[in-house]
Design an enzyme around this catalytic site. Structure first.
Site, PDB file in Angstrom:
ATOM      1  N   HIS A   1     -21.748 -42.051   1.092  1.00 26.54           N
ATOM      2  CA  HIS A   1     -21.076 -41.282   2.154  1.00 26.54           C
ATOM      3  C   HIS A   1     -19.679 -40.866   1.690  1.00 26.54           C
ATOM      4  CE1 HIS A   1     -23.511 -43.890   5.206  1.00 26.54           C
ATOM      5  NE2 HIS A   1     -24.079 -42.704   5.151  1.00 26.54           N
TER       6      HIS A   1
ATOM      7  N   LYS B   1     -31.315 -46.386  19.366  1.00 32.71           N
ATOM      8  CA  LYS B   1     -31.261 -47.044  18.061  1.00 32.71           C
ATOM      9  C   LYS B   1     -30.466 -48.336  18.145  1.00 32.71           C
ATOM     10  CE  LYS B   1     -30.328 -45.150  13.603  1.00 32.71           C
ATOM     11  NZ  LYS B   1     -29.795 -44.023  12.813  1.00 32.71           N
TER      12      LYS B   1
ATOM     13  N   ARG C   1     -30.124 -36.439  -0.936  1.00 33.69           N
ATOM     14  CA  ARG C   1     -30.534 -37.407  -1.967  1.00 33.69           C
ATOM     15  C   ARG C   1     -31.867 -37.045  -2.589  1.00 33.69           C
ATOM     16  NH1 ARG C   1     -29.688 -42.221   2.213  1.00 33.69           N
ATOM     17  NH2 ARG C   1     -30.334 -40.453   3.489  1.00 33.69           N
TER      18      ARG C   1
ATOM     19  N   SER D   1     -27.610 -46.816   4.230  1.00 33.58           N
ATOM     20  CA  SER D   1     -27.088 -47.932   5.034  1.00 33.58           C
ATOM     21  C   SER D   1     -28.205 -48.936   5.316  1.00 33.58           C
ATOM     22  CB  SER D   1     -26.526 -47.410   6.356  1.00 33.58           C
ATOM     23  OG  SER D   1     -25.448 -46.532   6.127  1.00 33.58           O
TER      24      SER D   1
HETATM   25  P1  ADP Z   1     -27.988 -41.185   9.989  1.00 30.30           P
HETATM   26  O1  ADP Z   1     -27.170 -40.391  10.970  1.00 30.30           O
HETATM   27  O2  ADP Z   1     -29.318 -40.600   9.679  1.00 30.30           O
HETATM   28  O3  ADP Z   1     -28.028 -42.643  10.288  1.00 30.30           O
HETATM   29  P2  ADP Z   1     -26.243 -41.855   7.802  1.00 30.30           P
HETATM   30  O4  ADP Z   1     -25.111 -42.352   8.629  1.00 30.30           O
HETATM   31  O5  ADP Z   1     -26.977 -42.866   7.010  1.00 30.30           O
HETATM   32  O6  ADP Z   1     -27.235 -40.968   8.635  1.00 30.30           O
HETATM   33  O7  ADP Z   1     -25.730 -40.744   6.783  1.00 30.30           O
HETATM   34  C1  ADP Z   1     -25.011 -39.651   7.253  1.00 30.30           C
HETATM   35  C2  ADP Z   1     -25.083 -38.541   6.243  1.00 30.30           C
HETATM   36  O8  ADP Z   1     -24.522 -38.962   5.010  1.00 30.30           O
HETATM   37  C3  ADP Z   1     -26.506 -38.115   5.885  1.00 30.30           C
HETATM   38  O9  ADP Z   1     -26.978 -37.143   6.778  1.00 30.30           O
HETATM   39  C4  ADP Z   1     -26.329 -37.541   4.518  1.00 30.30           C
HETATM   40  O10 ADP Z   1     -25.826 -36.218   4.642  1.00 30.30           O
HETATM   41  C5  ADP Z   1     -25.216 -38.375   3.931  1.00 30.30           C
HETATM   42  N1  ADP Z   1     -25.669 -39.443   3.024  1.00 30.30           N
HETATM   43  C6  ADP Z   1     -26.287 -40.594   3.327  1.00 30.30           C
HETATM   44  N2  ADP Z   1     -26.517 -41.335   2.233  1.00 30.30           N
HETATM   45  C7  ADP Z   1     -26.036 -40.619   1.195  1.00 30.30           C
HETATM   46  C8  ADP Z   1     -25.970 -40.832  -0.233  1.00 30.30           C
HETATM   47  N3  ADP Z   1     -26.467 -41.940  -0.810  1.00 30.30           N
HETATM   48  N4  ADP Z   1     -25.407 -39.879  -0.988  1.00 30.30           N
HETATM   49  C9  ADP Z   1     -24.929 -38.744  -0.413  1.00 30.30           C
HETATM   50  N5  ADP Z   1     -24.935 -38.484   0.908  1.00 30.30           N
HETATM   51  C10 ADP Z   1     -25.489 -39.412   1.705  1.00 30.30           C
END
Ligand code: ADP
Length: 164
Positions: free
Chosen positions: A17, A41, A91, A128
Site C-alpha cells: 500500500h 466485514k 498485483r 492484508s
Molecule cells: P480492500 O479495500 O479490498 O480491503 P486493501 O485495503 O487491501 O483493499 O487495499 C487497498 C488498495 O491497495 C487495493 O485496492 C489496491 O489498489 C492496493 N493494494 C493492495 N495490496 C497491494 C500491493 N501488494 N501492492 C500494490 N497495491 C496494493
C-alpha cells in the site's frame, strides 16, 4: 489542484500500500487515503486504529491526508471532495478483472478516472489478509509492514475482530 484518492480498508496498511500511495503522491498535488468500512466485514483493527496506522506511517510524506471514507459510494465521495482520480495498485490480472468494471462504473457515475499503477515486484504477493493469517499463526511479518504496524500486530492491541 489535482487531487486523487487511494481507497481501501487498510486492515492493516502494509508496504505494498505504502509504495503505491507514495507513487500516487508523486503524480498528484494531494492524495487522500480514504479508509473504508464495510459493515458486513469483520476487521482485525478498528477504523480509528487503521487510520492511526496509516497516519503514522505516511507522516513523512508531503501532500497526503488520511480520512474515513464513510459508507457511501466512492464515486459520490470523489464528487464531493473534488477528486479527479482513483489510484489503484494492480498485483495481478485478477486484480485487473475485478477493478475494471468498477473503474468504468465510477467514471460513468461521476466522471472520476481510475489510474492503475502496477505493483512493485517485491510487493506483488502482499495482502492484508495474508499478513494477518501469517501473524495469527506466529509467523514473522516484519518484512511486510512498517514498524509501527508491526508493534500493533504484536501487541494485539485490538483484541479479536473489531467491528468498525
Ligand atoms: P480492500 O479495500 O479490498 O480491503 P486493501 O485495503 O487491501 O483493499 O487495499 C487497498 C488498495 O491497495 C487495493 O485496492 C489496491 O489498489 C492496493 N493494494 C493492495 N495490496 C497491494 C500491493 N501488494 N501492492 C500494490 N497495491 C496494493
Amino acid at each position: 489542484m489535482r487531487r486523487a484518492v487511494c481507497p481501501g480498508s487498510f486492515d492493516p496498511i502494509h508496504n505494498g500500500h505504502l509504495e503505491v500511495i507514495a507513487r500516487a503522491a508523486g503524480l498528484f498535488d494531494e492524495v487522500v487515503v480514504a479508509v473504508s468500512t464495510n459493515y458486513a466485514k469483520k476487521y482485525r483493527f478498528s477504523l480509528e486504529e487503521r487510520m492511526d496506522m496509516a497516519r503514522e506511517t505516511l507522516a513523512s510524506l508531503q501532500g497526503i491526508i488520511v480520512e474515513p471514507m464513510g459508507d457511501g459510494l466512492l464515486a459520490e465521495y470523489c464528487r464531493h471532495r473534488g477528486i479527479s482520480a482513483i489510484v489503484k495498485g494492480l498485483r495481478s490480472s485478477s486484480d485487473f478483472d475485478y477493478e475494471l468494471p468498477m473503474a468504468t462504473m465510477n467514471r460513468q457515475l461521476s466522471g472520476v478516472e481510475t489510474v492503475f499503477l502496477p505493483a512493485e515486484a517485491h510487493y506483488l504477493h502482499l495482502s492484508s489478509t495474508l499478513i494477518k493469517e501469517i501473524s495469527v499463526l506466529g509467523g514473522d511479518v516484519s518484512d511486510f509492514v512498517p514498524r509501527s504496524v508491526l508493534r500493533r500486530i504484536l501487541a494485539g492491541e485490538s483484541g479479536s475482530g473489531a467491528a468498525t
